[in-house]
Design a protein around this motif. Structure first.
Motif, PDB file in Angstrom:
ATOM      1  N   GLU A  54     -59.269  23.066 -23.864  1.00  0.00           N
ATOM      2  CA  GLU A  54     -60.648  22.627 -23.649  1.00  0.00           C
ATOM      3  C   GLU A  54     -60.706  21.104 -23.657  1.00  0.00           C
ATOM      4  N   GLY A  55     -61.798  20.576 -23.154  1.00  0.00           N
ATOM      5  CA  GLY A  55     -61.974  19.140 -23.107  1.00  0.00           C
ATOM      6  C   GLY A  55     -62.940  18.658 -24.172  1.00  0.00           C
ATOM      7  N   MET A  56     -62.737  17.438 -24.618  1.00  0.00           N
ATOM      8  CA  MET A  56     -63.650  16.783 -25.556  1.00  0.00           C
ATOM      9  C   MET A  56     -63.895  15.374 -25.018  1.00  0.00           C
ATOM     10  N   ALA A  57     -65.158  14.992 -24.911  1.00  0.00           N
ATOM     11  CA  ALA A  57     -65.499  13.722 -24.277  1.00  0.00           C
ATOM     12  C   ALA A  57     -65.707  12.618 -25.303  1.00  0.00           C
ATOM     13  N   ILE A  58     -65.228  11.421 -24.945  1.00  0.00           N
ATOM     14  CA  ILE A  58     -65.497  10.225 -25.721  1.00  0.00           C
ATOM     15  C   ILE A  58     -65.936   9.148 -24.739  1.00  0.00           C
ATOM     16  N   ASP A  59     -67.117   8.597 -24.947  1.00  0.00           N
ATOM     17  CA  ASP A  59     -67.696   7.654 -23.987  1.00  0.00           C
ATOM     18  C   ASP A  59     -67.354   6.225 -24.399  1.00  0.00           C
ATOM     19  N   ILE A  60     -66.190   5.750 -23.965  1.00  0.00           N
ATOM     20  CA  ILE A  60     -65.743   4.415 -24.366  1.00  0.00           C
ATOM     21  C   ILE A  60     -66.449   3.309 -23.584  1.00  0.00           C
ATOM     22  N   ARG A  61     -67.319   3.680 -22.665  1.00  0.00           N
ATOM     23  CA  ARG A  61     -68.099   2.676 -21.932  1.00  0.00           C
ATOM     24  C   ARG A  61     -69.460   2.429 -22.586  1.00  0.00           C
ATOM     25  N   ARG A  62     -69.860   3.326 -23.498  1.00  0.00           N
ATOM     26  CA  ARG A  62     -71.183   3.184 -24.127  1.00  0.00           C
ATOM     27  C   ARG A  62     -71.075   3.334 -25.641  1.00  0.00           C
ATOM     28  N   GLU A  63     -71.363   4.547 -26.149  1.00  0.00           N
ATOM     29  CA  GLU A  63     -71.479   4.734 -27.590  1.00  0.00           C
ATOM     30  C   GLU A  63     -70.219   4.351 -28.346  1.00  0.00           C
ATOM     31  N   GLU A  64     -69.052   4.710 -27.792  1.00  0.00           N
ATOM     32  CA  GLU A  64     -67.796   4.470 -28.507  1.00  0.00           C
ATOM     33  C   GLU A  64     -67.076   3.214 -28.010  1.00  0.00           C
ATOM     34  N   LYS A  65     -67.804   2.330 -27.319  1.00  0.00           N
ATOM     35  CA  LYS A  65     -67.179   1.106 -26.822  1.00  0.00           C
ATOM     36  C   LYS A  65     -66.867   0.132 -27.950  1.00  0.00           C
ATOM     37  N   SER A  66     -67.766   0.023 -28.909  1.00  0.00           N
ATOM     38  CA  SER A  66     -67.584  -0.910 -30.020  1.00  0.00           C
ATOM     39  C   SER A  66     -66.701  -0.299 -31.098  1.00  0.00           C
ATOM     40  N   LEU A  67     -66.195  -1.151 -31.977  1.00  0.00           N
ATOM     41  CA  LEU A  67     -65.373  -0.671 -33.097  1.00  0.00           C
ATOM     42  C   LEU A  67     -66.187   0.233 -34.005  1.00  0.00           C
ATOM     43  N   LEU A  68     -67.454  -0.135 -34.241  1.00  0.00           N
ATOM     44  CA  LEU A  68     -68.299   0.690 -35.105  1.00  0.00           C
ATOM     45  C   LEU A  68     -68.494   2.076 -34.491  1.00  0.00           C
ATOM     46  N   GLY A  69     -68.753   2.120 -33.187  1.00  0.00           N
ATOM     47  CA  GLY A  69     -68.916   3.414 -32.535  1.00  0.00           C
ATOM     48  C   GLY A  69     -67.641   4.229 -32.569  1.00  0.00           C
ATOM     49  N   LEU A  70     -66.514   3.553 -32.440  1.00  0.00           N
ATOM     50  CA  LEU A  70     -65.225   4.248 -32.490  1.00  0.00           C
ATOM     51  C   LEU A  70     -64.979   4.828 -33.883  1.00  0.00           C
ATOM     52  N   LEU A  71     -65.339   4.082 -34.906  1.00  0.00           N
ATOM     53  CA  LEU A  71     -65.162   4.579 -36.281  1.00  0.00           C
ATOM     54  C   LEU A  71     -66.065   5.775 -36.542  1.00  0.00           C
ATOM     55  N   ARG A  72     -67.293   5.742 -36.009  1.00  0.00           N
ATOM     56  CA  ARG A  72     -68.175   6.906 -36.152  1.00  0.00           C
ATOM     57  C   ARG A  72     -67.556   8.123 -35.484  1.00  0.00           C
ATOM     58  N   TYR A  73     -66.976   7.901 -34.293  1.00  0.00           N
ATOM     59  CA  TYR A  73     -66.368   9.024 -33.577  1.00  0.00           C
ATOM     60  C   TYR A  73     -65.165   9.560 -34.345  1.00  0.00           C
ATOM     61  N   ALA A  74     -64.388   8.683 -34.952  1.00  0.00           N
ATOM     62  CA  ALA A  74     -63.244   9.123 -35.747  1.00  0.00           C
ATOM     63  C   ALA A  74     -63.689   9.994 -36.916  1.00  0.00           C
TER      64      ALA A  74
END
Length: 354
Positions: A54-74
């Motif tokens: 299955e696929g799981m999406a990560i939007d590195i152009r918007r929500e997960e672009k910043s370090l803070l957004g990436l940490l939330r996603y982690a």
């Protein structure tokens, strides 16, 4: 049963190259689950996926672009209870994600890029060593093996399910099947950078030469916007030339590509989309080189069309515009004659090209 998180965020061609291998691994390890983490648009590449993929999406152009957004996603990933992480990208973002999961006790494996060998390939020297590097898809295989998974040697293309074919034929009857008896040939005349793109005026000449043979039905691929406008202009008033640029979603585009005898493409995502579904590609290499390891799975080196009088190639591994040894005019994008491309395409009319 174990849950494996497979990370490959970009680019489209690299994700497309991964899909057939991921499916083969999933079929060989049916007791496990495989979740591909990639950008939202690329999840559409999971065409008719096995039940354990299955696929799981990560939007590195918007929500997960910043370090803070990436940490939330982690933090979200921590609650998915993965048993292992396979990082097939090994860039800063993926290193952050896998490091956080490793700190919570999740074993990780990652891609080892041949950086030193790549520097050898792009050295500005007419006598450089062009010994081919290990293909990228084989580097992917090494990561799967390091995780203890069964990894088949042969990687079959993705098969299109008959139901999907029937739906495509119903929705797109004009392009689904040939009614002229001509050979169905795709042309993708653009790439992500100018340095990787064959000169448009020469590609127009290729189109004219192929059309004059009256042997081919041509389908022109490209993205919305500037590419679409130019391609539609090329296809205008040509009864056996169809522009599908910007008109199909990604899954339908893959189904159409699978119906073609072959494609002409740059060293670009389109080469890997065609490889994914088992379509032969006559690939045009300008500033890049197939020895760098990015030739599509199942494609033949002899189908790589390269300039014969550009001894300093390759100038770049990925085709960026900054390091072209021939200068800002990108002479290697004009160093291949349209007649050579026509000659390669005409091999499809031989029994050996069928």
């Amino acid at each position: 049963m174990a849950r494996y998180l497979i990370i490959r965020l970009s680019a489209m061609g690299d994700v497309a190259m991964l899909i057939p291998l991921l499916y083969a691994v999933a079929h060989a390890n049916e007791q496990h689950e495989f979740i591909l983490l990639t950008q939202p648009f690329f999840t559409e590449l999971l065409l008719d996926a096995p039940d354990n993929v299955e696929g799981m999406a990560i939007d590195i152009r918007r929500e997960e672009k910043s370090l803070l957004g990436l940490l939330r996603y982690a933090r979200r990933l921590r609650h998915e209870h993965f048993d292992a992480v396979l990082d097939l990208h090994d860039v800063l973002r993926t290193k952050v994600l896998r490091s956080i999961l490793r700190l919570t006790g999740v074993p990780t494996q990652h891609l080892c890029k041949p950086r030193q060998e790549r520097r050898r390939l792009i050295a500005d020297s007419p006598t450089k060593d062009l010994t081919p590097l290990t293909p990228m898809w084989q580097l992917y295989q090494q990561v799967f093996r390091s995780a203890g998974l069964i990894v088949p040697e042969a990687i079959p293309p993705v098969a299109i399910h008959p139901t999907l074919l029937k739906t495509f034929e119903r929705l797109h009857p004009k392009i689904a099947q040939s009614t002229s008896g001509r050979i169905r040939l795709g042309i993708a005349p653009f790439a992500s950078t100018r340095a990787k793109t064959y000169a448009p005026d020469l590609m127009q000449e290729v189109l004219r030469l192929i059309e004059e043979t009256q042997l081919f039905e041509l389908f022109l691929f490209g993205s919305r916007g500037r590419e679409q406008a130019q391609i539609e202009q090329w296809a205008a008033d040509r009864p056996h030339v169809y522009s599908v640029a910007g008109q199909l979603d990604l899954s339908d585009e893959l189904i159409l590509i699978a119906s073609l005898r072959a494609m002409i493409s740059m060293d670009s995502a389109n080469m890997h989309l065609a490889s994914m579904v088992g379509t032969r590609v006559f690939s045009i290499w300008c500033c890049t080189h197939p020895a760098a390891g990015f030739l599509g799975i199942g494609q033949r080196f002899e189908d790589c069309l390269q300039p014969e009088d550009a001894p300093r190639r390759p100038c770049s591994i990925f085709g960026d515009n900054k390091h072209c040894h021939t200068g800002p005019d990108f002479a290697c994008s004009r160093a291949l004659s349209p007649e050579r491309i026509l000659q390669a395409v005409l091999s499809l009319t031989d029994s050996a090209g069928s």
